[in-house]
Design a protein around this motif. Structure first.
Motif, PDB file in Angstrom:
ATOM      1  N   TYR A 225      -3.451   4.941  -4.651  1.00  0.00           N
ATOM      2  CA  TYR A 225      -3.002   4.453  -3.127  1.00  0.00           C
ATOM      3  C   TYR A 225      -4.012   4.363  -2.508  1.00  0.00           C
ATOM      4  CZ  TYR A 225       1.759   5.893  -4.633  1.00  0.00           C
ATOM      5  OH  TYR A 225       2.731   5.384  -5.688  1.00  0.00           O
ATOM      6  N   LEU A 226      -4.375   3.210  -1.232  1.00  0.00           N
ATOM      7  CA  LEU A 226      -5.134   3.137   0.326  1.00  0.00           C
ATOM      8  C   LEU A 226      -4.812   3.103   1.335  1.00  0.00           C
ATOM      9  CD1 LEU A 226      -7.066   0.219  -1.942  1.00  0.00           C
ATOM     10  CD2 LEU A 226      -7.789   2.869  -1.562  1.00  0.00           C
ATOM     11  N   LEU A 280     -17.007  -0.492   0.317  1.00  0.00           N
ATOM     12  CA  LEU A 280     -15.742   1.083   0.009  1.00  0.00           C
ATOM     13  C   LEU A 280     -14.565   0.479  -0.047  1.00  0.00           C
ATOM     14  CD1 LEU A 280     -16.824   3.650   2.757  1.00  0.00           C
ATOM     15  CD2 LEU A 280     -17.443   4.242   0.296  1.00  0.00           C
ATOM     16  N   LEU A 281     -14.779  -0.599   0.494  1.00  0.00           N
ATOM     17  CA  LEU A 281     -13.153  -1.250  -0.119  1.00  0.00           C
ATOM     18  C   LEU A 281     -13.411  -1.851  -1.189  1.00  0.00           C
ATOM     19  CD1 LEU A 281     -10.624  -2.502   1.153  1.00  0.00           C
ATOM     20  CD2 LEU A 281     -11.801  -4.408   1.461  1.00  0.00           C
ATOM     21  N   LEU A 285     -10.508  -0.785  -4.219  1.00  0.00           N
ATOM     22  CA  LEU A 285      -9.708  -1.785  -4.891  1.00  0.00           C
ATOM     23  C   LEU A 285     -10.452  -2.220  -6.583  1.00  0.00           C
ATOM     24  CD1 LEU A 285     -10.139  -4.744  -2.317  1.00  0.00           C
ATOM     25  CD2 LEU A 285      -8.178  -3.256  -2.460  1.00  0.00           C
ATOM     26  N   THR A 286     -10.903  -1.315  -6.874  1.00  0.00           N
ATOM     27  CA  THR A 286     -11.017  -1.237  -7.916  1.00  0.00           C
ATOM     28  C   THR A 286     -10.784  -0.153  -9.250  1.00  0.00           C
ATOM     29  OG1 THR A 286     -13.774  -0.676  -7.471  1.00  0.00           O
ATOM     30  CG2 THR A 286     -12.762  -3.053  -7.618  1.00  0.00           C
ATOM     31  N   ARG A 287     -10.519   0.567  -8.709  1.00  0.00           N
ATOM     32  CA  ARG A 287     -10.395   2.360  -8.861  1.00  0.00           C
ATOM     33  C   ARG A 287      -9.167   3.113  -9.915  1.00  0.00           C
ATOM     34  NH1 ARG A 287     -14.939   3.185 -10.435  1.00  0.00           N
ATOM     35  NH2 ARG A 287     -14.805   0.720  -8.806  1.00  0.00           N
ATOM     36  N   ALA A 291      -1.897   0.254 -11.043  1.00  0.00           N
ATOM     37  CA  ALA A 291      -1.270   0.586 -10.362  1.00  0.00           C
ATOM     38  C   ALA A 291      -1.696   0.544  -8.628  1.00  0.00           C
ATOM     39  CB  ALA A 291       0.402   0.308  -9.969  1.00  0.00           C
ATOM     40  N   LEU A 292      -2.298  -0.324  -7.530  1.00  0.00           N
ATOM     41  CA  LEU A 292      -2.577  -0.236  -6.890  1.00  0.00           C
ATOM     42  C   LEU A 292      -1.637   0.218  -5.775  1.00  0.00           C
ATOM     43  CD1 LEU A 292      -5.584   0.552  -4.650  1.00  0.00           C
ATOM     44  CD2 LEU A 292      -5.495  -2.424  -5.265  1.00  0.00           C
ATOM     45  N   TRP A 293      -1.892   0.763  -4.725  1.00  0.00           N
ATOM     46  CA  TRP A 293      -0.964   0.431  -3.436  1.00  0.00           C
ATOM     47  C   TRP A 293      -1.554   0.849  -2.112  1.00  0.00           C
ATOM     48  CZ3 TRP A 293      -0.155   3.436   1.147  1.00  0.00           C
ATOM     49  CH2 TRP A 293       1.309   3.046   2.542  1.00  0.00           C
ATOM     50  N   ILE A 294      -1.790  -0.958  -1.071  1.00  0.00           N
ATOM     51  CA  ILE A 294      -2.079  -0.876  -0.251  1.00  0.00           C
ATOM     52  C   ILE A 294      -1.581  -1.042   1.079  1.00  0.00           C
ATOM     53  CG2 ILE A 294      -3.782  -2.251   1.236  1.00  0.00           C
ATOM     54  CD1 ILE A 294      -4.460  -3.390  -1.982  1.00  0.00           C
ATOM     55  N   ALA A 295      -1.758   0.095   2.131  1.00  0.00           N
ATOM     56  CA  ALA A 295      -1.187   0.096   3.583  1.00  0.00           C
ATOM     57  C   ALA A 295      -1.006  -1.036   4.267  1.00  0.00           C
ATOM     58  CB  ALA A 295      -0.428   1.094   4.311  1.00  0.00           C
TER      59      ALA A 295
END
Length: 670
Positions: A225-226, A280-281, A285-287, A291-295
């Motif tokens: 989660y970002l 850092l972005l 984005l590559t961790r 699944a990846l969640w972005i607000a």
């Protein structure tokens, strides 16, 4: 972010959020943030809805509210009668008294007296067991209440870690006032970059991981989660200085005026910061593994972030099942996530074993100082030191009936270089000098090359003033020189021992099974040891651990020796006078304990190949002030096998237990 994690965990419990064939667990989720402040916000928000999380940010332990709580408690312990300090301590999260209870102290004197009695009890506990004993007691008593708080485990972890650090600091004999000064100094100079001050992590089992983007480099997490990458506060830069990188070096620029130099430096700083934000972005984005969640959405400064250029095709991004772009309105209130039970809790085990009251950690110093009015616990409060058994003053009295011969020292003693403090210096010097370098030393010579610096360091480390160091070295040189060159009864001198033939300051610990004091004294008296002693304090038996440090253990021609340095000033150093001194200070008991320690160690290491009669050479006590090369100053003894075996058997629980221990040791070696 919190709402999505909450829903994901609810779905997992319903069997609709599956990862690798099993329901998603909190430990599968990582929230990546930019700062400790953001990590704290996320952790508190998750805890508020019952989701366990652990934050791996950087924060000094001494900048926490728990440090302030312990400071308030320590202030109250220093003055239990001070009502203001008492109220401040009761109001802390650590003690957790309600405001109504604190206010009622005005009307209910019994309640106030009860609180003050508790402070007095903790004060006595502190003085006997140290600060950690009090912190541990309070945490145990308040543990159920503390763990029920949102961040209860974090607080409890901090209290216990602070208690450990306070206990370590108390070893410097600061006293309660000094310890308060130490704590306040640490709080005033809290440094998040000091590894010793960093927070210890709570248990991370089955918890959401909250970690900074910097720390996450090279790591992967199933669900990431970002929540903050779409936020740019856009606050004006009012800094008076900035740091930029030029030619591989860091340069510091100060804003003296709005000139071209400052504009160039601040512009470069902004470009470097934007480049760092982009890196850092990319890390964030590559961790994710699955699944990846972005607000995104109505966030401050979204258009200025490094994320904004990537959002040109939202429909295309949303088409990816493993990327979730969330621009929904935040959920203002969420229900608590039900606590997950894993079957029935096992019954609490009952305490059936009683810890013996007489169990203790003993040393020769404690035993020697214990008498009918001074029990071993009191002797244990004294700080150990290499020369803890040396006299504090200049003289060691001998039997009055014995005529006092003239002292053998060449020059009158300087009072600065006497007593246990200088004894510590001498022990330190003999532990660190190069034995072989003194092989050619003769009286009236200076220290060999490079050795005077070691002697000066030993004096300096013990607190001697700079102006006293030269005089101290002049006193130490002949003491060390005579000690390392005096002829030993078995032949040779200490300087001729190789590195592999000697070990300095061997620390030992061996177990003492319940040993009746009358039986122990009977054995000692039968062999002329501690003949005047009638007990060891108020104890009827000894049980626990025996500990100590042997100044030097060495082997010569296959035989092992125990050697101890003494800096005592005696009226004379002939063998007869040394025999009296050994009895007077009970050094014979010390030598016996050291011999039993070495005896047990050799028996364990060598097993059936060890034989006391053949392999133990005996003891050598060197009274360094009286060594003259004519046999004076050297006390030589070798304890009878019956005494060593008898004491070893007593400490092992009797003859039967001793035989069993020997059999076990031989079997282990075989």
């Amino acid at each position: 972010c919190v709402a999505d994690i909450h829903q994901t965990l609810l779905d997992a419990r319903a069997g609709t959020a599956i990862l690798r064939g099993r329901p998603v667990q909190p430990g599968d989720i990582a929230v990546l943030v930019r700062s400790h402040r953001e990590a704290t916000l996320v952790q508190r928000a998750l805890a508020a809805v019952g989701i366990p999380a652990v934050a791996a940010g950087k924060q000094s332990l001494f900048s926490t509210s728990e440090a302030r709580d312990l400071r308030a408690l320590l202030l109250a312990l220093l003055q239990p009668a001070d009502e203001g300090r008492l109220r401040a301590a009761l109001a802390t999260v650590l003690l957790g008294q309600r405001a109504s209870a604190i206010a009622s102290m005005e009307r209910e004197g019994d309640l106030q007296r009860a609180f003050q009695a508790q402070l007095l009890h903790w004060r006595e506990r502190w003085q006997r067991g140290g600060p950690f004993a009090v912190v541990a007691d309070v945490c145990a008593a308040q543990g159920e209440r503390l763990l029920a708080l949102i961040d209860g485990e974090r607080r409890l972890t901090n209290y216990l870690q602070l208690g450990e650090l306070l206990q370590e600091a108390s070893a410097q004999a600061l006293g309660m006032h000094g310890l308060l000064d130490w704590l306040q100094g640490q709080m005033a100079n809290a440094d998040q970059n000091d590894e010793q001050q960093l927070l210890r992590l709570e248990s991370d089992a089955r918890r959401v991981q909250i970690i900074t983007l910097h720390k996450s480099k090279g790591l992967e997490y199933p669900l990431v989660y970002l929540p903050f990458v779409g936020i740019d506060g856009g606050a004006p830069n009012n800094a008076a200085h900035c740091t930029v990188h030029v030619g591989g070096e860091r340069q510091l620029h100060w804003k003296l005026d709005k000139d071209e130099a400052w504009d160039a430096a601040s512009g470069q700083r902004d470009r470097e910061q934007r480049a760092e934000d982009a890196r850092l972005l990319y890390v964030g984005l590559t961790r994710a593994e699955h699944a990846l969640w972005i607000a995104i959405g109505d966030l401050a400064g979204l258009g200025r972030t490094r994320l904004a250029p990537l959002l040109g095709d939202l429909q295309g991004l949303r088409a990816h099942a493993d990327v979730h772009i969330d621009d929904s309105e935040p959920v203002l209130r969420l229900p608590q996530l039900p606590v997950e039970q894993e079957g029935e809790l096992p019954a609490v085990r009952g305490l059936t074993r009683r810890v013996p009251h007489d169990w203790w950690v003993y040393s020769f110093t404690q035993l020697a100082h214990a008498d009918a009015g001074n029990d071993i616990e009191a002797a244990a409060t004294e700080l150990p030191s290499p020369a803890a058994d040396e006299p504090a003053g200049a003289e060691l009295p001998l039997e009055p009936a014995l005529p006092e011969p003239a002292a053998t020292e060449a020059a009158p003693l300087d009072p600065r270089f006497m007593g246990s403090r200088f004894g510590n210096v001498l022990h330190e010097a003999l532990e660190n000098v190069d034995f072989a370098a003194w092989g050619g030393w003769t009286p009236d010579q200076a220290a060999p090359d490079g050795q005077a610096e070691l002697l000066r360091k030993a004096l300096h480390d013990e607190g001697y003033a700079d102006e006293d160091l030269d005089d101290g070295v002049a006193v130490l040189v002949p003491l060390v020189g005579h000690t390392l060159t005096v002829a030993l009864p078995e032949g040779g001198a200490l300087h001729s021992l190789g590195e592999g033939e000697r070990r300095a300051e061997i620390e030992f610990h061996f177990a003492i099974e319940p040993t009746a004091v009358p039986a122990l004294l009977q054995l000692l008296h039968a062999h002329g040891i501690s003949s005047a002693r009638r007990g060891f304090g108020l104890r009827r038996r000894l049980e626990g651990l025996m500990t100590g440090k042997i100044d030097l253990t060495y082997v010569r021609d296959g035989r092992w020796y125990v050697l101890d340095y003494k800096s005592n000033r005696l009226p004379g150093y002939s063998p007869d006078l040394l025999q009296i001194a050994m009895r007077h200070s009970e050094y014979d008991l010390q030598a016996l304990i050291y011999t039993v320690a070495l005896h047990r160690w050799l028996r364990f290491r060598l097993g059936g190949a060890y034989d006391y009669v053949r392999d133990m050479g005996g003891i050598r006590y060197l009274f360094c002030r009286g060594l003259d090369g004519n046999g004076n100053g050297v006390h030589v003894d070798r304890f009878a096998p019956a005494l060593v075996d008898g004491l070893d058997a007593l400490f092992a629980g009797g003859d039967a237990a001793h035989a069993e221990l020997v059999a076990r040791a031989i079997g282990a070696r075989a």
